[in-house]
Write an enzyme that holds these catalytic residues in place. Sequence first.
Site, PDB file in Angstrom:
ATOM      1  CG  HIS A 367      -4.311  12.814   4.902  1.00 41.90           C
ATOM      2  ND1 HIS A 367      -2.960  12.632   4.869  1.00 41.90           N
ATOM      3  CD2 HIS A 367      -4.850  11.583   5.005  1.00 41.90           C
ATOM      4  CE1 HIS A 367      -2.691  11.344   4.933  1.00 41.90           C
ATOM      5  NE2 HIS A 367      -3.835  10.690   5.031  1.00 41.90           N
ATOM      6  CD  GLU A 609     -13.431  54.941  32.142  1.00 42.62           C
ATOM      7  OE1 GLU A 609     -13.361  54.721  30.924  1.00 42.62           O
ATOM      8  OE2 GLU A 609     -13.311  54.047  32.991  1.00 42.62           O
ATOM      9  CB  CYS A 680      -5.596  54.700  27.832  1.00 40.16           C
ATOM     10  SG  CYS A 680      -6.829  54.771  29.119  1.00 40.16           S
TER      11      CYS A 680
HETATM   12  C1  PEP Z   1     -12.010  54.169  27.717  1.00 34.49           C
HETATM   13  O1  PEP Z   1     -13.164  54.199  28.118  1.00 34.49           O
HETATM   14  O2  PEP Z   1     -11.493  55.045  27.020  1.00 34.49           O
HETATM   15  C2  PEP Z   1     -11.146  53.043  28.037  1.00 34.49           C
HETATM   16  C3  PEP Z   1      -9.858  53.067  27.804  1.00 34.49           C
HETATM   17  O3  PEP Z   1     -11.692  51.953  28.545  1.00 34.49           O
HETATM   18  P1  PEP Z   1     -12.695  50.966  27.787  1.00 34.49           P
HETATM   19  O4  PEP Z   1     -12.634  51.270  26.324  1.00 34.49           O
HETATM   20  O5  PEP Z   1     -12.201  49.618  28.116  1.00 34.49           O
HETATM   21  O6  PEP Z   1     -14.007  51.301  28.405  1.00 34.49           O
HETATM   22 MG    MG Z   2     -13.805  53.017  29.722  1.00 32.45          MG
END
Ligand code: PEP
Ligand code: MG
Length: 755
Positions: A367, A609, A680
């Site tokens: 339920h 990065e 990204c």
């Molecule tokens: C970033 O560092 O910008 C990236 C896309 O990877 P993450 O955020 O997973 O470190």
């Molecule tokens: Mg990263």
Amino acid sequence: MSPAAPTRPRRLLRTLREVLAQKAGAQARLDRVVQLVGKNMIADVCSIYVLRTDNLLELSATLGLNANAVHNARLQVGEGLVGTVAESARPLNLSDAPTHPKFAYLPETGEDPYKSFLGVPVLRGGRPRGVLVVQNATLRQYAEEDVEALETVAMVVAEMLAATEFHEMRAGEDGEGRPDLPLSVKGKSLSPGMATGSAVLHEPRVRITKLIADDVDREVVRLDDAISSMRQSIDQTLGNDDPLLAGTPLEVLETYRMFANDRGWVSRLREAVLSGLTAEAAVERVQNDTRAKMLRHRDKYLRERFSDLDDLANRLLRHLTGKAGAAGDTPGKIVLFARHIGPADLLDYDRERLAGLVVEEGTAASHVAIVASALNIPMVSGLPDIEDQIVAGDKVIVDAGSAEVHIRPQADLLRAFDTKLNLSEKRRARYEAARDLPCETADGTQIDLMMNAGLVFDLPHLRETGADGIGLFRTELQFMVSQTFPRLNAQTELYSEVLDAADTYPVTFRTLDLGGDKVLPYLEAAEEENPSMGWRALRIALDRPGLLRYQIRAMLAAAEGRELRLMFPMVAEVDEFVRARQLVDLEADLRLSRGRKLPANIKVGCMLEVPSLAWQLDALLPKVDFLSIGTNDLMQFLFAADRGNPRVAERYDFLSPPVLSFMRHVVECAKPHNVPVTVCGEAAGRPLEAMALLGMGIRSLSVPAASVAPVKLMVRSLQLNQLTGFIGPLLGQSGHSLRLELEDFARSGQIASSE
Ligand code: PEP
Ligand code: MG
């Protein structure tokens, strides 16, 4: 049974009370229990077997068997008589044990002269935690009273095991149950949807601190009072005209009323009190029996009725202890955790705040599941002992779509789920409108707009958002939500599923980016002072190439006959990229040599990065098929500002001369090499930031799913040529940020730059 005549169980309990009162270690207490029970029951042997986390029953205390066998003799659940008791969660009473088909002789215990055997399960929450056994050398038929006495002692033992060092020992063995680690578990979905919130424990296990009554008569009165006040409150609820209680739930309340007035149930409770237990312990004792029966029964209807009865026992405990189960001071949305919960109890919670429900046991037909569905509360069940793994206030994600519950999720996972939540809520309508429109600026420049993903549940977003593909698939997320290291097959399956879902759209897999704030619950991580600048991502992969090769192998297999795009995170120098790429070649050769087919084409990219790489681009670019700039890490390394530290993370602006100049530098370097550059990272998903990136020459973005539509709307409203002319001269400015100038530009050009 009269309260005046002390029975054998009562005498036994009285002596046990003294044991419990002593300040002694767990082992000493268990030793004392076996001695007392052996003496009281005139048994030659009394032993306690404890169920370990690896599911073996270990002889943990004995009177009468070989002392050297303690902590050495072990049985599987289901093995021998002891294993049978644990498996069936029922007592086994045999006058001639060796003739039983399940009899197994453990030579180390020296038990062969013993004929008769009485074993009872040590139950907690209806689940076996061990076995308590008495044996005699002669053919002896133990009486019903003996069984009851031993069951009562078993209950005391269960509490002892749960409360003291044994619990710590079990929790420490493999890290399981440690209250600080992230944990993801999979159960059964009983009501769809997803939610995040803070954990609230429904009726946190009432810790019965006092098991043995000082004054049996007083306990009888307490029990009677509690039963009648519970009956009254059920009658009251039944009298209420809450529309949500109409229909089925009312039926449930009727069931409660029926049970609450059930003579059999009430008399079992009374008998347990008369045997010398406190009223609370008596309720738990009877509840244990109910739960054991519930677990045994295959009949769904009966199981559900037992579960109603269990719910009733919980209510009774609350009437006895005066503890209400409520959300209390927990702020915001809550996810409710319960061993069992009845629909009426569910309705006691604030419906505005109750976001999700997790129960240890429950069926779709129960339920409470029906009510949860009706109220649109996502619900997951089938998670034994989940209440033991969680502390009130823990952050929790309930994803009923995949039947998963993520407890204390790491920031990345929360972010991923937030994206999903946002997506499913207020923005959906806007996205739908933008989905099929081309991603092209007002003056005709084509922009590649892809989305970031990392979990299977992200995949439908590709269609929903109309993204041009997956520009960043964070493979570590699947590892983070898994209980154990995903095996080759599981990885291959996941990557295939992603490629299937993407169909003709490109997918860029990023190899494992572990370390930093991304830790795996099942892998020991070394303590580091600066984990985000420590041993992470490609650094781990190159030092332990097995891990990376395994992952590449899975990707090659998944992409057989189609395009495979993969990239490496945290590359700091060209040589690291070269070594990683060699592993791809190695695995591809290996695959060919085994007669397997390769992907139709393999593109290997590099994440940018770590700033050092920007000064080796001429050496790097001829070796890569594409570049992807990860702005999250780039920002923290460029400004030396920890991305996870709110005090500094927002201190420097993405829309500042150094960041935008950096972007232009990369675009300019990549042009002559014809290497595509994608950005990204979260910044690319913010329309104003995305606009500035286009102004720097970036033509490809990969953004969180929820950002695809807002960024697309920005792109479609942008006169790119005007922006390029406007932004160039700004890069020479000395100010902290160019945000105001860019906002002005967007406003005057009526660019859709807000999120
Ligand atoms: C970033 O560092 O910008 C990236 C896309 O990877 P993450 O955020 O997973 O470190
Ligand atoms: Mg990263």
